[in-house]
Design an enzyme around this catalytic site. Structure first.
Site, PDB file in Angstrom:
ATOM      1  N   GLY A   1       2.315  10.446   9.925  1.00  0.00           N
ATOM      2  CA  GLY A   1       1.868  11.405  10.872  1.00  0.00           C
ATOM      3  C   GLY A   1       1.732  12.875   9.946  1.00  0.00           C
ATOM      4  O   GLY A   1       0.967  13.609  10.573  1.00  0.00           O
TER       5      GLY A   1
ATOM      6  N   GLU B   1      -0.028  12.753  -8.462  1.00  0.00           N
ATOM      7  CA  GLU B   1       1.195  12.761  -7.946  1.00  0.00           C
ATOM      8  C   GLU B   1       1.658  12.277  -6.590  1.00  0.00           C
ATOM      9  O   GLU B   1       2.418  11.604  -6.243  1.00  0.00           O
ATOM     10  CB  GLU B   1       2.078  14.140  -8.184  1.00  0.00           C
TER      11      GLU B   1
END
Lengths: 637, 637
Positions: free
Chosen positions: A136, A384
């Site tokens: 989402g 990351e």
């Protein structure tokens, strides 16, 4: 047999084949139509949701769920089910409809969409047992797929395939390209992405509208096999999914040209229908438009391969693990080294432990694990966000990922870390080089907001070891704690404080200095504990006694011990930490004891720091031994 | 004139040209050599730093600083200087050396590298007046360059060019590709990137090693003109930089094949030299190796064009701005609408205000500004990191960027937000859809850690308006506050609480309900203020009076007023907020009053929420009017 007969036989044979495939196509189109009907109906009933994006992907999802994917609709826990990740999470109603049509959940269940007691949430979460992860927040699904595919290909050695359905708008997210690069680097030919190019974002057209080629060019440049198709042509879709299956050594991205709202003229390819359900009347018209004779095609969803060699498949760690460090009291070792040593040892006792690092392994010391267990180390390079997303995928397959980089650079993945918690992931984050004590490299490299970030996440565990013994021990402790945990490590070498057999439980603390006439309790953790101990010695010479507590467990914090200690030291606590003033250890302590009438004096970094020697900086920003002495003299009055 | 003469003249002409260019090349090579010497020497003297990465880029930087770039070495504030962004910030010694050789700072200054009182920090920050921004968190420089280039091309209409020097390792960061996509979308032909492909990261080789073509393919696929070169061949470098200047309608990426440690055999293309200076002896050998006869070439750095039409160039806002809202008390308006209306009005009175949004403008209401000032609105699509980086670039050119998206999705850019503070940027962040009160869309869309994130940043301002009047007013207030500010807005419509002429200063609060026998002070902000007011009415019927305070300024918080109010209400404060328990308004209040012996009862979201109706969720997570009533009855005993 003469040629005429041969021709006749061939003709009938071909006719049967084409009849079958015609039947299949009709059947899949009929399923797609049912998925559209469910998506329209349930969002209108819920009064909110994103029907138009469900309609653009309905044909693709029909092909995946009723022809291409191999899974057991009655057993979401089958480890060899093909995985499906709905990266465009706002198409949740389509996902639920597909599982209902597949017989995984009752059709009636769909009517509970978005209700507070239903697991059919507005965007998928693992409360819906068929959703391995929460989606989402856009642009995260492909990274999760990378993690699942890494597990299938390199760890569990299972032949399940991973399908990730993405939106075109979300491909603007950089994390998608981080994932694309790593997927190609690791040759994940068990990973298939599908971009649903409906050309529309939430507020306007996407950057590339319907330029299918521009998407293909970009994924090809990132090392993927790509196929451009009409996402509403079932023959196209099936052919592309077959081609993906037969593509070796590289992942495949299917770029599908679609229309938002496909099949319902009122909303098809129309602006202003991104997050809006149809009204009751609009729904009636839409359903009339979608009304057509049902197909009698009998679907048989292919089951996953039964015989497979399951490796590292047991979930959790069976017996209680405790690592035995090997240091001498006073010996100088950085906590980041303690972490690396501990993680390598943990890898010996648990096959579930995996390590991911972002090209900092020689600084975080994840390299110790890599050297000991090269098959369970994944180099994620300087990306990351994807590293965290991949860890979510690995966690969803039962692994225990340790994700390490500089504490400062974990902020790069805060959205992914936040979502990993919502995904109910079992991930251990490790941030090294925290605080001003890293010195000359300067503020860009200093993790000073990391505790605030990790504490904010509900049910997270945050530990901050002060020496290599506690660092090693805490590696084992967090590994055995299911959920999100964070280990904060420091760059400088510091003396070993604890014997190798000392135990460190989550939620505990250690009283390092104590007497019957302590004037104040100094609470700290990590690098500043050593400043507190220096302050203790200085003050002792002046005949002033202070209690020193190592609050290595920042969250949960040891409220009972802190309260007790404060009550024995004039209800006064000085808390010192190498972290910004707001959200760190000081606030954890304040929350624990303020309600008991204890006064807490916070010592922390109050401004944006600069480059300098560690000791200079700790002095400049008010967290050195000298500053602690000053503060003690002040509060004891 | 006969042919022989023509030939002779041509021969001499060509000879002069080639002599000149030979001289230039020698001169630039000599400068590059000097830059290498400075980089080696200063890092060894500092005892830390990254010399090897300086050496790989020395030739490129020499060409840029002494031939290609147009700037005034004695005036960093010249708005038409070409801009240079060192995205690979760890090459800072090279940057300082270049400005020293250009005469911008004294050569001796270089010896202060990394000292605590020197502006020559380990990674560049604006303390060094030639660094427009801070770099060092990799993969952010290109986004900053995008912001500077947008300003030059579309706002100030200046002909300065923007050069961004990147490392190859950092191109794994997704934010680089977010920037690449947007730069091409906006046709930024005044933007030139250079990737220094030395093939080595910090801990190992990069993903693509020396595969120049793979970098070119990727940037081409993202819409860039690319040129592959030998990054140590000065003729190559100059030709590429010239080609970039003459490339229209698209940005240019120069991909330069280099060697880490180039020129010093001890470290050239050797592992293990990423963040390591040479020892004294190693330095001596290196300097001997770099010792060569100096060139006598006389450099004349080309000045920026003098005559230019400066638009929107005055920094800061001249006169005090106050917006006049136009609402009726009790009228239902969402604070996100108040923000949009306010921002559009602000654009009328300040030409410096610009708006960036990530395809959520129809939810954040940044679209109000876009409609009123289309020339100052930049659609950033779903790529929050680049959006923030671009804002840093715009801020460095004197603009006041308002950066808006869902509060939840600002976490995507936490590293960039953190760096924007270190860059001393003047950016206003706006997060909409905060908290559980968004309802059915579920946890992935709920901003519940945003206050913790923004409070952690030193000197940040955090405001959380409770109605559209305060929202509009606070837009003007934060615009006039230099630095990082955050406005938190809500999705639901809520009644207007304040008259249109009410003033809201940063650091203030509003007492909404007060009597002489209030039992407790309820502090809140945003959506939950309206719950507190409902609770007030319920309790009033029971004859129980509470004080209600709107703490719209979360940071700085109005300590004086809170302390005073608490002292009048049994030293008891109940703080209620639609945010996670740790790091929000509750901790701001606790930090302000605990030291005064005030007891604070925090009401906040303590678990990961789910989908449901807003009122159901606020009840479920304990922040509704009913829950406040319960808490009041409890504490008043």
């Amino acid at each position: 047999m003469n040629e005429v007969n041969i021709l006749r036989i061939t003709y009938y044979a071909l006719r049967i084949i084409s009849m079958n495939s015609d039947k299949l196509i009709e059947g899949l189109q009929d399923k797609a139509n049912k998925l559209r009907i469910h998506s329209i109906r349930t969002t209108t009933k819920a009064g909110s949701g994103h029907p138009s994006t469900c309609l653009s992907a309905a044909d693709i999802v029909s092909a995946l769920f009723f022809h291409t994917m191999r899974y057991d609709p009655h057993d979401p826990s089958n480890p060899n089910n093909d995985r499906f990740v709905l990266s465009k999470g706002h198409a949740a109603p389509l996902l639920y409809a597909a599982y209902a049509e597949a017989g995984a959940i009752p059709i009636e269940k769909l009517d509970t969409l978005r209700e507070i007691d239903s697991e059919l949430e507005g965007h998928p979460t693992p409360r819906f047992k068929w959703a391995d992860v929460a989606t989402g927040s856009l642009g995260q699904g492909l990274s999760i797929g990378v993690g699942m595919a890494l597990n299938g290909k390199y760890l569990d050695k299972l032949d399940y395939r991973v399908y990730v359905l993405m939106g075109d708008g979300e491909s603007a997210e950089g994390s998608v390209w981080e994932a694309a690069a790593l997927a190609a680097y690791y040759k994940l030919d068990n990973l298939v992405g599908i971009v649903d190019v409906n050309g529309m974002g939430q507020s306007q057209h996407t950057m590339y509208k319907f330029d299918i080629e521009s998407y293909q060019k970009r994924f090809e440049a990132f090392g993927w096999h790509t196929i451009g198709i009409d996402g509403h042509n079932m023959n196209n879709i099936l052919a592309a999914l077959d081609e993906a299956k037969s593509t070796a050594d590289k992942p495949t991205m299917i770029v599908a040209r679609t229309l938002k709202g496909k099949g319902v003229s009122l909303i098809e390819d129309k602006d202003g229908w991104h997050g809006k359900p149809l009204s009751e009347n609009e729904m009636k018209l839409a359903l009339k438009e979608l009304d057509r004779p049902a197909s009698d095609y009998k679907f048989k969803i292919e089951s996953p391969q039964k015989e497979f060699e399951m490796r590292n498949s047991e979930f959790g760690i069976k017996r209680k693990i405790s690592l035995i460090p090997n240091y001498k009291i006073g010996e100088e070792v950085a906590t980041r080294n303690g972490f690396g040593t501990g993680l390598a040892k943990l890898g010996d006792v648990s096959a579930l432990v995996v390590s991911l690092d972002g090209d900092t392994k020689n600084s975080t010391y994840a390299q110790d694990f890599m050297k000991a267990h090269p098959d369970r180390y994944f180099e994620c390079f300087i990306a990351e966000q994807n590293m965290v997303g991949a860890a979510v995928g690995l966690s969803s397959r039962g692994k225990i990922p340790f994700v390490s980089t500089f504490a400062a650079f974990l902020t790069r993945a805060f959205d992914h870390i936040r979502m990993s918690a919502i995904s109910d992931a079992n991930i251990k984050y490790v941030g090294s080089h925290c605080g001003t004590s890293i010195g000359q490299d300067g503020p860009s490299q200093m993790g000073l907001e990391d505790i605030a970030m990790m504490r904010a996440i509900p049910n997270s565990v945050v530990v901050y070891p002060s020496d290599a013994v506690s660092a090693e021990k805490l590696v084992a402790e967090v590994a055995q704690h299911k959920g999100i945990a964070y280990i904060r490590t420091s760059r400088p070498k510091t003396p070993i404080l604890y014997p190798n057999d000392e135990e460190f439980k989550i939620g505990g603390c250690k009283v390092l200095r104590s007497s019957d006439n302590d004037k104040v309790t100094v609470v700290s953790a990590g690098i500043t504990i050593h400043e507190a101990l220096k302050a203790y010695e200085i003050l002792k010479k002046e005949g002033i006694h202070i209690r020193v507590i190592d609050a290595y467990s920042v969250k949960p914090i040891d409220e009972v011990s802190l309260k007790k200690s404060a009550s024995e030291t004039n209800n006064t606590i000085i808390c010192v930490e190498d972290h910004y003033y707001d959200g760190g250890l000081g606030d954890a302590v304040l929350n624990a004891v303020a309600k008991h009438g204890v006064f807490v004096h916070k010592m922390a970094v109050k401004e944006l720091p600069r480059s300098g020697k560690p000791e200079e900086l700790m002095e400049l920003y008010g967290i050195s031994a000298g500053c602690i002495v000053k503060q003690v003299l002040e509060v004891k009055g």
